[in-house]
Design a protein around this motif. Structure first.
Motif, short mmCIF file in Angstrom:
data_model
loop_
_atom_site.label_atom_id
_atom_site.label_comp_id
_atom_site.label_asym_id
_atom_site.label_seq_id
_atom_site.Cartn_x
_atom_site.Cartn_y
_atom_site.Cartn_z
N UNK A 47 31.71 57.22 112.14
CA UNK A 47 32.96 57.90 112.47
C UNK A 47 34.17 57.16 111.89
N UNK A 48 34.17 55.83 112.02
CA UNK A 48 35.26 55.03 111.47
C UNK A 48 35.22 55.08 109.95
N UNK A 49 34.02 55.03 109.37
CA UNK A 49 33.89 55.09 107.92
C UNK A 49 34.42 56.37 107.34
N UNK A 50 34.25 57.48 108.05
CA UNK A 50 34.77 58.77 107.58
C UNK A 50 36.29 58.73 107.47
N UNK A 51 36.94 58.08 108.44
CA UNK A 51 38.40 57.96 108.40
C UNK A 51 38.83 57.06 107.25
#
Length: 290
Positions: free
Chosen positions: A195-199
């Motif tokens: 999820x953080x990587x997508x941002x």
């Protein structure tokens, strides 16, 4: 020689609580969309000039977890259906249950909605022009609130493409390991990292990811919801893992309160540190609530 009976697929136990969960998420959608015209951030054509901060907090709270949970639940379907059928049959079943309702709604209710929106300032016209209809289809605006069905079709196509890997994973020892303390933490940690990587990817390549293709697919949004669908796939691979996920321990509320406090503190912070803390806290809170 006696004729051998065809192998029978193992019976799949229906998880009836998922029906209640789906119903609850749908009803929360009614609450969310009913409260939105009265919230501070309302941008719809139908909105009340008198706003209320309560409705703003209500819509933000529901929006925080509702769609992530909505994408986690359909992740159960591939694991269930692929036990009894092949990838082609699974994809055909998903197209029948998702694709056909989507198309039928586009040609009926959503077409009517497009006409109403386009003719709101020109009541003396009764029929939309061909150019208006073509623009609605080419821009993808005719999909409206059914955007999530497009994403579900993409996720199900990915699951069909990886059907062999999903079956091998379900038959391995990995699902049992995920039900252990270390495995469970690793699974949720990896999901949060995705999820953080997508941002982060969206920040590094906004021209590619932060763009709506054909008016239907926003890659950054697609990547944000993908981990929830994948966790749904993992949960149904082992009953102990599913039981652990759906039976939160005493530390879960504490983690949620800590995440909420961190979100509140970091909302006023500027710079990469403050934004990173807010992102991590909000991601943790989403998973805690789900």
């Amino acid at each position: 020689m006696p004729k051998q009976a065809a192998p029978v697929a193992p019976p799949v136990r229906r998880i009836h609580s998922l029906d209640g969960l789906r119903s609850g998420l749908m009803l929360l959608g009614v609450v969310l969309h009913s409260a939105y015209p009265y919230s501070d951030g309302a941008r719809w054509l139908v909105r009340d000039p008198q706003r209320n901060s309560f409705f703003q907090a209500l819509t933000q709270s529901i929006h925080l977890f509702r769609m992530p949970a909505f994408f986690l639940v359909p992740g159960f379907s591939p694991a269930f259906l692929l036990r009894r059928s092949n990838a082609a049959d699974f994809l055909g079943e998903r197209l029948r249950r998702i694709g056909l309702p989507l198309l039928s709604t586009l040609f009926t209710l959503n077409l009517l909605q497009t006409w109403l929106l386009q003719r709101r300032f020109a009541a003396h016209y009764w029929l939309p022009s061909g150019e208006e209809v073509r623009a609605a289809w080419s821009s993808g605006s005719i999909v409206g609130h059914l955007w999530f069905l497009v994403y579900l079709l993409i996720f199900c196509s990915m699951a069909a493409a990886g059907a062999a890997s999903i079956k091998r994973f379900a038959a391995s020892r990995w699902p049992t390991w995920l039900a252990t303390n270390a495995g469970f933490v690793a699974m949720l940690g990896l999901a949060m990292a995705c999820n953080v990587g997508a941002v982060v990817l969206n920040h590094l390549a906004p021209a590619v990811l932060n763009h709506e293709y054909l008016g239907l697919v926003d890659p950054s949004e697609l990547l944000a919801y993908l981990p929830f669908f994948c966790v749904g796939l993992l949960l149904v691979s082992n009953e102990a893992l599913l039981l652990r996920f759906s039976s939160p321990g005493p530390y879960t509320p504490l983690a949620g309160l800590a995440a909420l406090a961190a979100m509140t503190v970091s909302s006023d912070l500027h710079g990469i540190a403050g934004k990173s803390l807010h992102l991590l806290a909000s991601t943790l809170l989403v998973w805690v609530v789900i």
